[in-house]
Design a protein around this motif. Structure first.
Motif, PDB file in Angstrom:
ATOM      1  N   LEU A  93      12.033  34.531  20.715  1.00 18.51           N
ATOM      2  CA  LEU A  93      12.909  33.435  20.309  1.00 18.51           C
ATOM      3  C   LEU A  93      14.137  34.024  19.637  1.00 18.51           C
ATOM      4  N   GLU A  94      15.317  33.667  20.155  1.00 17.92           N
ATOM      5  CA  GLU A  94      16.576  34.230  19.665  1.00 17.92           C
ATOM      6  C   GLU A  94      17.522  33.102  19.295  1.00 17.92           C
ATOM      7  N   ASP A  95      18.406  33.366  18.309  1.00 16.56           N
ATOM      8  CA  ASP A  95      19.400  32.354  17.953  1.00 16.56           C
ATOM      9  C   ASP A  95      20.796  32.811  18.376  1.00 16.56           C
ATOM     10  N   THR A  96      21.775  31.951  18.145  1.00 18.40           N
ATOM     11  CA  THR A  96      23.141  32.225  18.602  1.00 18.40           C
ATOM     12  C   THR A  96      23.818  33.344  17.823  1.00 18.40           C
ATOM     13  N   ASP A  97      23.213  33.752  16.679  1.00 19.89           N
ATOM     14  CA  ASP A  97      23.747  34.886  15.919  1.00 19.89           C
ATOM     15  C   ASP A  97      23.139  36.216  16.351  1.00 19.89           C
ATOM     16  N   GLY A  98      22.192  36.155  17.291  1.00 20.24           N
ATOM     17  CA  GLY A  98      21.552  37.377  17.751  1.00 20.24           C
ATOM     18  C   GLY A  98      20.290  37.752  16.997  1.00 20.24           C
ATOM     19  N   LYS A  99      19.891  36.941  16.013  1.00 25.97           N
ATOM     20  CA  LYS A  99      18.650  37.212  15.286  1.00 25.97           C
ATOM     21  C   LYS A  99      17.463  36.747  16.123  1.00 25.97           C
ATOM     22  N   VAL A 100      16.302  37.352  15.864  1.00 27.82           N
ATOM     23  CA  VAL A 100      15.093  36.970  16.589  1.00 27.82           C
ATOM     24  C   VAL A 100      13.999  36.592  15.592  1.00 27.82           C
ATOM     25  N   LEU A 101      13.052  35.813  16.080  1.00 19.34           N
ATOM     26  CA  LEU A 101      11.877  35.470  15.284  1.00 19.34           C
ATOM     27  C   LEU A 101      10.837  36.564  15.474  1.00 19.34           C
ATOM     28  N   LYS A 102      10.492  37.228  14.380  1.00 15.20           N
ATOM     29  CA  LYS A 102       9.521  38.307  14.474  1.00 15.20           C
ATOM     30  C   LYS A 102       8.113  37.737  14.657  1.00 15.20           C
ATOM     31  N   PRO A 103       7.258  38.431  15.394  1.00 14.57           N
ATOM     32  CA  PRO A 103       5.878  37.960  15.570  1.00 14.57           C
ATOM     33  C   PRO A 103       5.170  37.832  14.224  1.00 14.57           C
ATOM     34  N   PHE A 104       4.299  36.839  14.114  1.00 10.63           N
ATOM     35  CA  PHE A 104       3.510  36.664  12.891  1.00 10.63           C
ATOM     36  C   PHE A 104       2.119  36.171  13.261  1.00 10.63           C
ATOM     37  N   LYS A 105       1.170  36.415  12.355  1.00 10.41           N
ATOM     38  CA  LYS A 105      -0.210  36.004  12.588  1.00 10.41           C
ATOM     39  C   LYS A 105      -0.744  35.210  11.403  1.00 10.41           C
ATOM     40  N   HIS A 106      -1.423  34.123  11.712  1.00 19.39           N
ATOM     41  CA  HIS A 106      -2.156  33.317  10.734  1.00 19.39           C
ATOM     42  C   HIS A 106      -1.277  32.885   9.559  1.00 19.39           C
ATOM     43  N   LYS A 107      -0.077  32.445   9.872  1.00 10.95           N
ATOM     44  CA  LYS A 107       0.832  31.951   8.843  1.00 10.95           C
ATOM     45  C   LYS A 107       0.444  30.521   8.471  1.00 10.95           C
ATOM     46  N   LEU A 108       0.387  30.251   7.163  1.00  5.06           N
ATOM     47  CA  LEU A 108      -0.072  28.946   6.686  1.00  5.06           C
ATOM     48  C   LEU A 108       0.905  27.840   7.061  1.00  5.06           C
ATOM     49  N   VAL A 109       0.361  26.735   7.548  1.00  2.54           N
ATOM     50  CA  VAL A 109       1.140  25.539   7.861  1.00  2.54           C
ATOM     51  C   VAL A 109       0.872  24.507   6.766  1.00  2.54           C
ATOM     52  N   LYS A 110       1.921  24.004   6.134  1.00  2.90           N
ATOM     53  CA  LYS A 110       1.731  22.994   5.087  1.00  2.90           C
ATOM     54  C   LYS A 110       1.222  21.705   5.724  1.00  2.90           C
ATOM     55  N   ASN A 111       0.074  21.253   5.259  1.00  3.51           N
ATOM     56  CA  ASN A 111      -0.558  20.056   5.809  1.00  3.51           C
ATOM     57  C   ASN A 111      -0.069  18.829   5.043  1.00  3.51           C
ATOM     58  N   ASN A 112       0.739  18.001   5.711  1.00  3.98           N
ATOM     59  CA  ASN A 112       1.318  16.812   5.076  1.00  3.98           C
ATOM     60  C   ASN A 112       0.600  15.521   5.436  1.00  3.98           C
ATOM     61  N   VAL A 113      -0.574  15.619   6.059  1.00  6.73           N
ATOM     62  CA  VAL A 113      -1.327  14.412   6.403  1.00  6.73           C
ATOM     63  C   VAL A 113      -1.908  13.824   5.116  1.00  6.73           C
ATOM     64  N   PRO A 114      -1.594  12.569   4.790  1.00  8.08           N
ATOM     65  CA  PRO A 114      -2.063  11.985   3.527  1.00  8.08           C
ATOM     66  C   PRO A 114      -3.590  11.911   3.462  1.00  8.08           C
ATOM     67  N   ILE A 115      -4.127  12.149   2.280  1.00  9.27           N
ATOM     68  CA  ILE A 115      -5.573  12.078   2.074  1.00  9.27           C
ATOM     69  C   ILE A 115      -5.980  10.632   1.803  1.00  9.27           C
ATOM     70  N   ASP A 116      -7.052  10.218   2.443  1.00  6.97           N
ATOM     71  CA  ASP A 116      -7.622   8.893   2.212  1.00  6.97           C
ATOM     72  C   ASP A 116      -8.647   9.026   1.084  1.00  6.97           C
ATOM     73  N   PHE A 117      -8.247   8.648  -0.138  1.00  7.39           N
ATOM     74  CA  PHE A 117      -9.123   8.803  -1.297  1.00  7.39           C
ATOM     75  C   PHE A 117     -10.070   7.608  -1.435  1.00  7.39           C
ATOM     76  N   GLU A 118     -11.226   7.881  -2.042  1.00  9.28           N
ATOM     77  CA  GLU A 118     -12.126   6.807  -2.437  1.00  9.28           C
ATOM     78  C   GLU A 118     -12.679   7.108  -3.826  1.00  9.28           C
ATOM     79  N   LEU A 119     -13.193   6.080  -4.473  1.00  9.77           N
ATOM     80  CA  LEU A 119     -13.726   6.218  -5.825  1.00  9.77           C
ATOM     81  C   LEU A 119     -15.118   6.841  -5.768  1.00  9.77           C
TER      82      LEU A 119
END
Length: 442
Positions: free
Chosen positions: A258-284
């Motif tokens: 993956l390259e951008d218009t400035d010539g930079k590239v996305l370096k390979p990565f492994k097991h990078k954390l994804v922020k989970n924004n799915v709301p939690i359904d809480f109960e009492l």
């Protein structure tokens, strides 16, 4: 030759197909690039939230003349478009009366090396509320600054700062210099999409195939990607099945370019954390009085007494459990669960706390939730929050999403309370409504 990167401000909405870049980065906060801040001259705690802010640092100063936070980056700060450092700070009102309360902030060449630094002293604006601070600095030409510094009550050569506290988040600095595409990974609230937002200047130049990515849930299960979309400022992974609120999601990229218009590239990565924004359904789980859906009614105190169904001060219709500390030490309420908690599914818990106005020397009450097996300390998980708002209900959250537990299941809870004072005996507080993620298939 390295190219200049500009990062999106946390407060701005990232819009697909937008090619705009912004001349600030978030050093620390929800999208901060520094994952492991440091502290000196005091004790630091990293909190998931505090008084309406996410990802917060807390420090309690010791007797050192100087102490605060260090945010080390492997990237050089670029001051060509801006020389302003900004941050949010919450300063609890100190028990000590001083002529002036101050903060010293700025940049250093690197971390703990104070030989090459540019710092500016500013007054604390107010106490017991969040304030926004802005520091304009004049960097020395030719020095590569790679660290941001925030110091609480500098020049405390007579131990004036000892015991003072401060909370900090949303630390921003000017642009940085780097040679790769940097990204921020998150889900949307539906859990059907993983978003890879581009934080650097330069739009994406080429398209990607879905085979370029691998999504792993909870450390072992690979999730299927239904479709992948590439835009100027964002890559969208449409998932076959929705992600759930407590899922630990990791993303790997290593089978494409993956390259951008400035010539930079996305370096390979492994097991990078994804922020989970799915709301939690809480109960009492328990109202901590007389309704106990998932909690056994076998409460007991540790260095404390408790009483259920007590009227809360100032509201005769409000009832809660009253806890009173019996020693000049932290105390706790302990209880067991009817069914085991599975930390891979149940990771966030909440409880409401009411603290009557304490003596003036008490700046905060530390509340700590411990997940245990048979109330044993071995392999327990702990999360803490600090309460600085008194005479009203405060709902506090304990988020275990980033933990790496030694065991999966827990069956008992320890809820500990520790006032920031040497005199703790007699401290009274009220608690109710212990909540957690909705349990299924019980």
């Amino acid at each position: 030759m390295k190219l200049q990167l500009h990062f999106l401000l946390i407060s701005l909405v990232i819009v697909m197909m937008s090619g705009t870049s912004y001349g600030q980065i978030q050093v620390f906060g929800e999208k901060g690039i520094v994952e492991e801040p440091k502290a000196w001259g005091g004790k630091m705690e990293e909190l998931t939230s505090f008084n309406g802010k996410e990802e917060v640092l807390f420090i309690q100063r010791n007797t050192s003349p100087y102490g605060g936070f260090i945010f080390d980056m492997d990237l050089k700060l670029d001051f060509s478009t801006s020389n302003v450092i900004t941050f949010s700070a919450y300063n609890p009102k100190p028990a000590k009366k001083l002529e002036a309360y101050t903060i010293l902030a700025g940049v250093r060449k690197k971390g703990e090396d104070g030989q090459l630094q540019v710092l500016k002293k500013i007054p604390v604006k107010s106490f017991d509320q969040w304030e926004e601070y802005s520091i304009e600095i004049n960097p020395v030409e030719g020095v590569d600054y790679k660290s941001v510094i925030i110091i609480l009550q500098p020049d405390s050569h007579n131990k004036e700062a000892n015991g003072m506290t401060m909370y900090v988040t949303d630390v921003k600095a000017p642009a940085v210099v780097a040679d790769e595409i940097l990204t921020y990974l998150s889900t949307d609230e539906s859990g059907k999409v993983i978003q890879m937002d581009i934080l650097s200047s330069g739009d994406l130049k080429n398209k990607l195939k879905k085979t370029a990515f691998k999504v792993i849930k909870n450390g072992y299960k690979e999730l299927s990607i239904r479709k992948l979309e590439t835009y100027d400022r964002q890559v969208i992974l449409n998932m076959d099945k929705p992600i759930h609120p407590n899922d630990d999601i990791r993303l790997s990229f290593d089978k494409d370019r993956l390259e951008d218009t400035d010539g930079k590239v996305l370096k390979p990565f492994k097991h990078k954390l994804v922020k989970n924004n799915v709301p939690i359904d809480f109960e009492l789980y328990s109202d901590l009085n007389f309704t106990h859906k998932h909690v056994l009614d076998n409460f007991h105190g540790y260095r404390s007494s408790f009483q259920k169904g007590v009227t809360v001060p100032g509201n005769v219709e409000d009832m809660a459990m009253k806890v009173e500390l019996k020693e000049d030490y932290w105390g706790a309420l302990m209880f067991n669960m009817k069914n085991e908690l599975d930390i891979t599914k149940e990771k966030v818990f909440k409880v409401k706390v009411f603290v009557p106005q304490p003596p003036e020397e008490v700046e905060n009450i530390k509340v700590e939730l411990c997940l245990r097996v048979n109330q044993k300390l071995k392999k327990q998980l702990k999360k803490k929050v600090f309460i600085t708002t008194f005479n009203e209900w405060v709902e506090v959250s304990f988020d275990f999403k980033d933990e790496e537990p030694q065991t999966r299941n827990f069956n008992s809870i320890c809820l500990a309370f520790d006032p920031s004072s040497s005199t703790k005996k007699g401290t009274k507080l009220y608690i109710k409504d212990f909540m957690g993620p909705r349990k299924r298939n019980l």
